[in-house]
Design a protein around this motif. Structure first.
Motif, PDB file in Angstrom:
ATOM      1  N   SER A 105       0.792  -1.086  -0.326  1.00  0.00           N
ATOM      2  CA  SER A 105      -0.303   0.104   0.311  1.00  0.00           C
ATOM      3  C   SER A 105       1.089   1.624  -0.124  1.00  0.00           C
ATOM      4  N   GLN A 106       1.866   1.192   0.801  1.00  0.00           N
ATOM      5  CA  GLN A 106       3.214   2.267   0.504  1.00  0.00           C
ATOM      6  C   GLN A 106       3.833   2.505  -0.899  1.00  0.00           C
ATOM      7  N   SER A 107       3.921   3.497  -1.256  1.00  0.00           N
ATOM      8  CA  SER A 107       4.504   4.872  -2.071  1.00  0.00           C
ATOM      9  C   SER A 107       5.951   3.690  -1.838  1.00  0.00           C
ATOM     10  N   SER A 108       6.239   3.752  -0.557  1.00  0.00           N
ATOM     11  CA  SER A 108       8.188   3.072  -1.105  1.00  0.00           C
ATOM     12  C   SER A 108       7.933   2.190   0.035  1.00  0.00           C
ATOM     13  N   SER A 109       9.033   0.855  -0.220  1.00  0.00           N
ATOM     14  CA  SER A 109       8.880  -0.039   1.046  1.00  0.00           C
ATOM     15  C   SER A 109       9.897   0.484   2.309  1.00  0.00           C
ATOM     16  N   SER A 110      10.138   1.359   1.563  1.00  0.00           N
ATOM     17  CA  SER A 110      11.285   2.199   3.817  1.00  0.00           C
ATOM     18  C   SER A 110      10.524   2.317   4.528  1.00  0.00           C
ATOM     19  N   THR A 111      11.252   2.484   5.133  1.00  0.00           N
ATOM     20  CA  THR A 111      10.319   2.995   6.929  1.00  0.00           C
ATOM     21  C   THR A 111       9.498   4.671   6.574  1.00  0.00           C
ATOM     22  N   ASN A 112       8.125   5.048   7.152  1.00  0.00           N
ATOM     23  CA  ASN A 112       7.293   5.525   7.365  1.00  0.00           C
ATOM     24  C   ASN A 112       7.940   6.820   8.190  1.00  0.00           C
ATOM     25  N   VAL A 113       8.358   8.211   8.348  1.00  0.00           N
ATOM     26  CA  VAL A 113       8.324   8.233   9.355  1.00  0.00           C
ATOM     27  C   VAL A 113       7.449   9.336   9.221  1.00  0.00           C
ATOM     28  N   TYR A 114       6.151   9.247  10.970  1.00  0.00           N
ATOM     29  CA  TYR A 114       5.143   9.834  11.161  1.00  0.00           C
ATOM     30  C   TYR A 114       5.278  10.279  12.443  1.00  0.00           C
ATOM     31  N   THR A 115       4.936  12.218  12.129  1.00  0.00           N
ATOM     32  CA  THR A 115       5.427  12.535  13.451  1.00  0.00           C
ATOM     33  C   THR A 115       4.009  13.463  13.499  1.00  0.00           C
ATOM     34  N   GLN A 116       3.310  14.112  14.536  1.00  0.00           N
ATOM     35  CA  GLN A 116       1.726  14.592  15.075  1.00  0.00           C
ATOM     36  C   GLN A 116       1.810  15.437  16.256  1.00  0.00           C
ATOM     37  N   LEU A 117       1.691  16.409  16.622  1.00  0.00           N
ATOM     38  CA  LEU A 117       1.518  17.419  17.658  1.00  0.00           C
ATOM     39  C   LEU A 117       0.055  18.327  17.364  1.00  0.00           C
ATOM     40  N   VAL A 118      -0.402  17.840  18.990  1.00  0.00           N
ATOM     41  CA  VAL A 118      -2.322  18.256  19.315  1.00  0.00           C
ATOM     42  C   VAL A 118      -2.367  18.735  20.030  1.00  0.00           C
ATOM     43  N   LEU A 119      -3.008  20.193  20.075  1.00  0.00           N
ATOM     44  CA  LEU A 119      -3.255  21.018  21.548  1.00  0.00           C
ATOM     45  C   LEU A 119      -4.421  20.809  21.536  1.00  0.00           C
ATOM     46  N   SER A 120      -5.037  20.083  22.423  1.00  0.00           N
ATOM     47  CA  SER A 120      -6.288  20.326  22.841  1.00  0.00           C
ATOM     48  C   SER A 120      -6.456  21.320  24.386  1.00  0.00           C
ATOM     49  N   ALA A 121      -7.904  22.245  23.767  1.00  0.00           N
ATOM     50  CA  ALA A 121      -8.848  22.291  25.345  1.00  0.00           C
ATOM     51  C   ALA A 121     -10.528  21.852  25.553  1.00  0.00           C
ATOM     52  N   ASN A 122     -10.371  22.560  26.779  1.00  0.00           N
ATOM     53  CA  ASN A 122     -12.018  22.439  26.935  1.00  0.00           C
ATOM     54  C   ASN A 122     -12.410  23.527  28.445  1.00  0.00           C
ATOM     55  N   PHE A 123     -13.062  24.122  27.760  1.00  0.00           N
ATOM     56  CA  PHE A 123     -13.723  25.924  28.545  1.00  0.00           C
ATOM     57  C   PHE A 123     -15.019  24.570  29.205  1.00  0.00           C
TER      58      PHE A 123
END
Length: 435
Positions: free
Chosen positions: A417-435
Motif C-alpha cells: 500500500s505504501q509508495s515506498s517499502s522503506s520506513t515511513n516516519v510519522y509525527t504529530q502534535l495535537v493541542l486541545s482545550a476544554n472550557f
C-alpha cells in the motif's frame, strides 16, 4: 468507492478519545437543575514521509475543530429527570491533506453534531435500580460494549473521496461521532443485569448510510462486565455501497464480550467474539487483551498485550477507538494504509505506559501486522512502533506529541500500500482545550 478505502475508514477518529472531556462552564444550577456551556477546541500539526496514494514526496498538513454548545439536566418536569444536549462542530483541514488521500487540505464545515433529549427514571422504579429506565432520541454518539462492532459514527473523510463524502475535514482528529437518528431504550441501570434496545441510522456516506436495529444484554459486577449483542441490518444507501457493504441491509451480527479485572487488583482483561451472518457466508472475528499496572512501582508502569483477528471477508462495520481503549491499529496503519484495517488481518499489539507525574503520561506501542489471505492481491504485512506523551498542561489545556515508524513488507509496486517499502516516519502534535 473501492472497498479497501471504505474499510480503512472504519478506524477514523482515533485521537478524540485523548481529548480531555469538557469540564463545561456552569451557566445555571439549583437543586435538581443544571445548564452548562460546553467548548472543546483541538488543533493538530501532522506529517508523513511517505503516502498511500502513489504520489512522490512527503505530506504536511493541519487539522482542527471546535465543538460548542449546551447540555443540561432537570428533575423538575414530572418524575425522573430530563436531560439533553445541543452542539455544533466547525472543522477544517489545511496544507497537503492526509497521506491516505481522504482529505486534500481545502475542507471546511460547520454542522450540528449533538441534538438529543432523554429521560431517566431516577429512583422512580426501585425494582429496576437507579435510572432503571433511560430513553433518548436524536443525534448522539452510540458505543456498544467495547466498541468492537459499534463505536460511534466516526468516519470523517474529506474531499479526497469526492464532494459527496466530505464531512468537513479533520480526518485524523475525527471530530464527528454522532449518529444522525437514534431511538434508545436502556433498562436496568448500570449494575447487575441490564440491557438495551436501539434503532440507529447513519447518514454518513463513507459508512453506506447504514440503518440498523440492535439489542444488548449485560451483567456488571465488581469484577467486570460481560455482555451479548445482536444487530440486524435494516437498510443502506446503494449509492454508497460496495460488494461487502451492500450486504448490510440484511446482515445479522452476534457479539459476546467482556472486560474487567476478574477480581485481580491492577489487572485488566478484555475479549470480543463476533459472528456476521450474511448472504456471502458467515465470518467470525475475535480479539483478546490482557494488561497489568505495577501500582507500587515508581511511575506506575502499565503493560498490555492484544491480539486481534479479522477474516478475509469481515465487514468492520462501525468499529473504532484509540490505543488500549479502542480498535485503531496504529496511527499510520489504522488511518492511512489501505489494507491495514478490520478485514483480512491479524494484529499483535503491545502497549507500555507510565505516569512520571499525575498530569503526564508517556507511552510506547508496538504492532505486528500479518495478512490472513490473498497476499498477492494486497499485502498488509508490516511492523510499527510509536512513542507519545499526553501532558495535561492545565486543567483545561493538554498537549499530545507522537513519533511513529511504520515499515511495510511490500510497496505499491509489488502488492503493498505504501509508495515506498522503506520506513515511513510519522509525527504529530495535537493541542486541545476544554472550557
Amino acid at each position: 468507492m473501492h472497498s479497501a478505502i471504505r474499510a480503512t475508514l472504519l478506524f477514523l477518529g482515533p485521537l478524540y478519545a485523548l481529548v480531555p472531556q469538557a469540564q463545561a462552564y456552569e451557566l445555571y444550577r439549583d437543586e435538581g437543575t443544571h445548564l452548562n456551556a460546553d467548548l472543546t477546541v483541538v488543533y493538530g500539526l501532522l506529517s508523513s514521509k511517505h503516502n498511500y496514494i502513489g504520489r512522490s514526496g512527503s505530506f504536511r498538513w493541519q487539522e482542527g475543530f471546535a465543538k460548542y454548545g449546551f447540555s443540561g439536566e432537570t428533575d423538575r418536569i414530572g418524575a425522573g429527570s430530563v436531560y439533553g444536549s445541543l452542539a455544533l462542530i466547525s472543522s477544517a483541514t489545511w496544507g497537503d491533506g492526509d497521506p491516505g488521500g481522504y482529505s486534500i487540505g481545502k475542507e471546511r464545515r460547520t454542522s450540528f453534531e449533538d441534538a438529543y433529549i432523554g429521560w431517566r427514571s431516577g429512583s422512580l422504579l426501585p425494582a429496576l435500580g437507579q435510572d432503571g429506565i433511560d430513553v433518548s432520541f436524536g443525534r448522539q454518539p452510540i458505543k456498544i460494549g467495547r466498541g468492537f462492532l459499534i463505536n460511534d459514527d466516526a468516519a470523517n473523510p474529506g474531499r479526497g473521496m469526492g464532494l459527496e463524502y466530505d464531512r468537513g475535514g479533520a480526518y485524523y482528529l475525527g471530530a464527528r461521532h454522532s449518529f444522525a437518528n437514534t431511538a434508545v431504550l436502556r433498562l436496568g441501570g448500570k449494575e447487575g443485569l441490564h440491557g438495551s434496545a436501539m434503532w440507529i441510522k447513519s447518514k454518513n456516506p463513507a459508512l453506506s448510510k447504514t440503518e440498523m436495529a440492535l439489542a444488548t444484554l449485560e451483567y456488571t459486577a465488581a469484577e467486570g462486565t460481560v455482555g451479548m449483542t445482536h444487530i440486524r441490518g435494516l437498510n443502506v444507501d446503494k449509492q454508497f455501497t460496495d460488494a461487502k457493504t451492500i450486504e448490510r441491509k440484511d446482515i445479522k451480527m452476534y457479539g459476546l464480550w467482556g472486560e474487567g479485572n476478574a477480581g485481580i487488583p491492577n489487572a485488566k482483561f478484555g475479549f470480543d467474539v463476533a459472528l456476521q451472518d450474511k448472504k456471502s457466508g458467515n465470518e467470525v472475528a475475535w480479539s483478546a487483551q490482557a494488561g497489568y499496572t505495577f501500582a507500587d512501582f515508581p511511575w506506575k508502569p502499565e503493560i498490555s498485550y492484544r491480539y486481534s483477528y479479522y477474516p478475509k471477508n469481515w465487514d468492520g462495520f462501525f468499529t473504532g477507538g484509540y490505543l488500549d481503549d479502542g480498535w485503531t491499529l496504529g496511527e499510520v496503519a489504522g488511518n492511512y494504509v489501505r489494507g491495514s484495517f478490520a478485514s483480512n488481518l491479524a494484529v499483535h499489539a503491545i502497549s507500555l505506559r507510565a505516569r512520571p507525574y499525575e498530569n503526564l503520561t508517556v507511552g510506547a506501542l508496538f504492532y505486528n501486522y500479518r495478512t490472513v489471505a490473498n497476499r498477492a492481491v494486497l499485502n498488509a504485512d508490516a511492523n510499527a512502533v510509536e512513542v507519545y506523551l499526553d501532558w495535561a498542561v492545565t486543567r483545561h489545556i493538554s498537549v499530545s506529541p507522537l513519533f511513529g515508524l511504520y515499515k511495510p513488507r511490500k510497496d505499491q509496486g509489488n502488492g503493498g500500500s505504501q509508495s515506498s517499502s522503506s520506513t515511513n516516519v510519522y509525527t504529530q502534535l495535537v493541542l486541545s482545550a476544554n472550557f
